[in-house]
Design a protein around this motif. Structure first.
Motif, PDB file in Angstrom:
ATOM      1  N   UNK A 184       0.832  -1.197   0.000  1.00 57.58           N
ATOM      2  CA  UNK A 184       0.000   0.000   0.000  1.00 57.58           C
ATOM      3  C   UNK A 184       0.866   1.246   0.000  1.00 57.58           C
ATOM      4  N   UNK A 185       0.406   2.257  -0.715  1.00 61.28           N
ATOM      5  CA  UNK A 185       1.160   3.502  -0.846  1.00 61.28           C
ATOM      6  C   UNK A 185       0.637   4.547   0.141  1.00 61.28           C
ATOM      7  N   UNK A 186       1.551   5.235   0.799  1.00 60.71           N
ATOM      8  CA  UNK A 186       1.140   6.256   1.763  1.00 60.71           C
ATOM      9  C   UNK A 186       0.641   7.500   1.047  1.00 60.71           C
ATOM     10  N   UNK A 187      -0.477   8.030   1.532  1.00 61.45           N
ATOM     11  CA  UNK A 187      -1.016   9.276   1.002  1.00 61.45           C
ATOM     12  C   UNK A 187      -0.595  10.453   1.864  1.00 61.45           C
ATOM     13  N   UNK A 188      -0.590  10.254   3.188  1.00 59.34           N
ATOM     14  CA  UNK A 188      -0.301  11.341   4.128  1.00 59.34           C
ATOM     15  C   UNK A 188       0.670  10.864   5.195  1.00 59.34           C
ATOM     16  N   UNK A 189       1.673  11.684   5.472  1.00 58.57           N
ATOM     17  CA  UNK A 189       2.615  11.420   6.558  1.00 58.57           C
ATOM     18  C   UNK A 189       2.773  12.681   7.398  1.00 58.57           C
ATOM     19  N   UNK A 190       2.308  12.615   8.628  1.00 59.71           N
ATOM     20  CA  UNK A 190       2.512  13.708   9.585  1.00 59.71           C
ATOM     21  C   UNK A 190       3.694  13.307  10.448  1.00 59.71           C
ATOM     22  N   UNK A 191       4.800  14.022  10.321  1.00 55.99           N
ATOM     23  CA  UNK A 191       6.044  13.627  10.982  1.00 55.99           C
ATOM     24  C   UNK A 191       6.471  14.634  12.044  1.00 55.99           C
ATOM     25  N   UNK A 192       6.313  14.252  13.315  1.00 55.03           N
ATOM     26  CA  UNK A 192       6.833  15.018  14.455  1.00 55.03           C
ATOM     27  C   UNK A 192       6.391  16.483  14.411  1.00 55.03           C
ATOM     28  N   UNK A 193       5.083  16.694  14.284  1.00 56.07           N
ATOM     29  CA  UNK A 193       4.538  18.051  14.158  1.00 56.07           C
ATOM     30  C   UNK A 193       4.348  18.702  15.538  1.00 56.07           C
ATOM     31  N   UNK A 194       4.785  19.968  15.636  1.00 55.95           N
ATOM     32  CA  UNK A 194       4.561  20.799  16.819  1.00 55.95           C
ATOM     33  C   UNK A 194       3.807  22.045  16.379  1.00 55.95           C
ATOM     34  N   UNK A 195       2.650  22.294  16.980  1.00 55.62           N
ATOM     35  CA  UNK A 195       1.852  23.479  16.655  1.00 55.62           C
ATOM     36  C   UNK A 195       1.519  24.229  17.940  1.00 55.62           C
ATOM     37  N   UNK A 196       1.766  25.533  17.945  1.00 56.25           N
ATOM     38  CA  UNK A 196       1.506  26.355  19.131  1.00 56.25           C
ATOM     39  C   UNK A 196       0.687  27.581  18.761  1.00 56.25           C
ATOM     40  N   UNK A 197       0.070  28.181  19.794  1.00 59.63           N
ATOM     41  CA  UNK A 197      -0.675  29.424  19.634  1.00 59.63           C
ATOM     42  C   UNK A 197      -0.119  30.454  20.609  1.00 59.63           C
ATOM     43  N   UNK A 198       0.264  31.608  20.095  1.00 58.51           N
ATOM     44  CA  UNK A 198       0.788  32.682  20.935  1.00 58.51           C
ATOM     45  C   UNK A 198      -0.373  33.534  21.431  1.00 58.51           C
ATOM     46  N   UNK A 199      -0.601  33.523  22.735  1.00 66.31           N
ATOM     47  CA  UNK A 199      -1.707  34.268  23.333  1.00 66.31           C
ATOM     48  C   UNK A 199      -1.166  35.318  24.300  1.00 66.31           C
ATOM     49  N   UNK A 200      -2.069  36.163  24.807  1.00 64.64           N
ATOM     50  CA  UNK A 200      -1.635  37.227  25.718  1.00 64.64           C
ATOM     51  C   UNK A 200      -1.163  36.661  27.059  1.00 64.64           C
ATOM     52  N   UNK A 201      -1.487  35.386  27.342  1.00 61.89           N
ATOM     53  CA  UNK A 201      -1.033  34.786  28.612  1.00 61.89           C
ATOM     54  C   UNK A 201       0.122  33.816  28.404  1.00 61.89           C
ATOM     55  N   UNK A 202       0.545  33.631  27.157  1.00 64.05           N
ATOM     56  CA  UNK A 202       1.673  32.750  26.903  1.00 64.05           C
ATOM     57  C   UNK A 202       1.447  31.839  25.712  1.00 64.05           C
ATOM     58  N   UNK A 203       2.370  30.913  25.506  1.00 59.53           N
ATOM     59  CA  UNK A 203       2.313  29.992  24.374  1.00 59.53           C
ATOM     60  C   UNK A 203       1.538  28.733  24.739  1.00 59.53           C
ATOM     61  N   UNK A 204       0.466  28.470  23.993  1.00 57.52           N
ATOM     62  CA  UNK A 204      -0.305  27.238  24.167  1.00 57.52           C
ATOM     63  C   UNK A 204       0.271  26.189  23.216  1.00 57.52           C
ATOM     64  N   UNK A 205       0.885  25.156  23.793  1.00 52.16           N
ATOM     65  CA  UNK A 205       1.525  24.111  22.991  1.00 52.16           C
ATOM     66  C   UNK A 205       0.491  23.020  22.693  1.00 52.16           C
ATOM     67  N   UNK A 206      -0.323  23.271  21.659  1.00 49.67           N
ATOM     68  CA  UNK A 206      -1.501  22.431  21.393  1.00 49.67           C
ATOM     69  C   UNK A 206      -1.152  21.059  20.838  1.00 49.67           C
ATOM     70  N   UNK A 207      -0.130  20.992  19.984  1.00 48.33           N
ATOM     71  CA  UNK A 207       0.303  19.725  19.386  1.00 48.33           C
ATOM     72  C   UNK A 207       1.799  19.601  19.630  1.00 48.33           C
ATOM     73  N   UNK A 208       2.228  18.454  20.205  1.00 46.04           N
ATOM     74  CA  UNK A 208       3.610  18.363  20.693  1.00 46.04           C
ATOM     75  C   UNK A 208       4.288  17.071  20.205  1.00 46.04           C
ATOM     76  N   UNK A 209       4.588  17.042  18.908  1.00 47.91           N
ATOM     77  CA  UNK A 209       5.328  15.897  18.381  1.00 47.91           C
ATOM     78  C   UNK A 209       4.442  14.769  17.895  1.00 47.91           C
ATOM     79  N   UNK A 210       3.431  15.096  17.106  1.00 50.32           N
ATOM     80  CA  UNK A 210       2.495  14.080  16.603  1.00 50.32           C
ATOM     81  C   UNK A 210       3.021  13.478  15.302  1.00 50.32           C
ATOM     82  N   UNK A 211       2.980  12.145  15.233  1.00 52.92           N
ATOM     83  CA  UNK A 211       3.353  11.412  14.021  1.00 52.92           C
ATOM     84  C   UNK A 211       2.221  10.450  13.672  1.00 52.92           C
TER      85      UNK A 211
END
Length: 336
Positions: free
Chosen positions: A1-28
């Motif tokens: 089977x051939x891969x269509x999507x590969x999410x590799x070690x993703x980190x996503x954050x949101x910068x807010x007035x109270x600090x950085x919200x680390x919403x996604x922390x190394x998802x594969x």
């Protein structure tokens, strides 16, 4: 089977007035062509944000800090906004959580469904209208010739959800992301929507990512499941692995919260005590440690590696360390 999507070690954050919200922390996560997978976890676990990262639909304060998202060989994190506009709604379709707020209340259903066909497929208005009627028929909306002239408020919740599915599928995408597609629907309509998604998957040979907090929903549709908590994937495996050989204490908690109609003696559902971690200051150890009845000292000091339980089944829990395997076996026997 051939891969269509590969999410590799993703980190996503949101910068807010109270600090950085680390919403996604190394998802594969990976997905093969023609496959349906599930992403489950309670609210705030990072499921939707992971998929919003894939679609590049983050708010202005959102930032992808690290990692790559390979879709059909292209890294979506490196594409320009114009290039992403050619992929969204065309190669990747998404069903959003709330169909009423996702549909424009002042534009007819027909015009909303025609727009991506005119934009991506260069169809004329008459060609687009014909395709829209075909798609509304496909998703089970009666009298589509009349319905295309109506507005979202004239549709029931189940019908609006079908319109959202039609909109996501109108360009016949390679990938469909369904974010809580059955939320707020009664059980009869839920079953119809899930059956519809399975039928369309077969007809169009597309891949599906189903986001939900309901394990019962993914059991019926998905071949593999990823369990998320605190912005990370804590366990992944086939549906059979997750339901019959779950390995992470959080997954056990989710399974214990599902009613079992086969039990002769009814049991009380056991909730997971406590609250999810604050991702403004995420724990350095296992995100579930504070709520875990089996937590050890090491669980608070660092995150466990992704231990291989068997082929295709992984669990990020210190109980799988060679020094703790005997404890894990005793716990699994007691959990059943």
């Amino acid at each position: 089977m051939e891969k269509l999507l590969e999410i590799n070690d993703i980190y996503t954050s949101f910068n807010t007035h109270v600090g950085e919200v680390q919403a996604v922390r190394g998802v594969t996560i990976d997905l093969y062509k023609g496959e349906a997978i599930g992403i489950v976890g309670e609210s705030g676990s990072g499921k939707s944000i992971t998929m919003m990262t894939v679609m590049r639909l983050l708010d202005s304060n959102g930032v992808i800090k690290k990692g790559e998202v390979l879709f059909d060989g292209k890294d979506l994190t490196k594409l320009s906004e114009k290039e992403m506009e050619n992929i969204r709604g065309n190669e990747i379709g998404m069903i959003f959580q709330d169909p009423m707020t996702s549909l424009n209340p002042v534009i007819t259903i027909g015009d909303q469904l025609s727009e991506p066909l005119i934009r991506h497929k260069s169809m004329s208005k008459s060609e687009a209208r014909k395709k829209v009627i075909e798609m509304l028929n496909l998703v089970g909306i009666p009298s589509p010739e009349k319905r295309i002239k109506q507005y979202p408020y004239e549709f029931s919740g189940g019908m609006r959800q079908r319109v959202m599915i039609a909109m996501a599928l109108i360009c016949e995408p390679k990938l469909l992301i369904a974010d809580e597609p059955t939320t707020a629907l009664d059980v009869t309509i839920q079953a119809q929507i899930l059956e519809l998604m399975k039928e369309l998957k077969q007809k169009l040979n597309m891949s599906i990512i189903l986001i939900t907090h309901d394990l019962g929903v993914v059991a019926d549709v998905c071949s593999r499941i990823n369990v998320m908590y605190g912005g990370v994937v804590v366990e992944s495996g086939t549906s059979r692995d997750i339901f019959y050989n779950a390995n992470h204490p959080y997954t056990w908690g989710l399974l214990r919260s599902i009613p079992n109609p086969k039990l002769e003696v009814k049991e009380r559902l056991k909730p997971i005590e406590g609250t999810p971690p604050d991702l403004l200051a995420p724990p350095k150890g296992c995100p579930f440690a504070e709520r875990c009845e089996y937590a050890m000292k090491v669980c608070f000091e660092g995150r466990a590696e992704n231990y291989k339980i068997n082929e295709g089944h992984y669990s990020s829990c210190w109980l799988n360390h060679p020094y703790a395997l005997e404890i894990m076996q005793d716990i699994k026997r007691s959990v059943g």
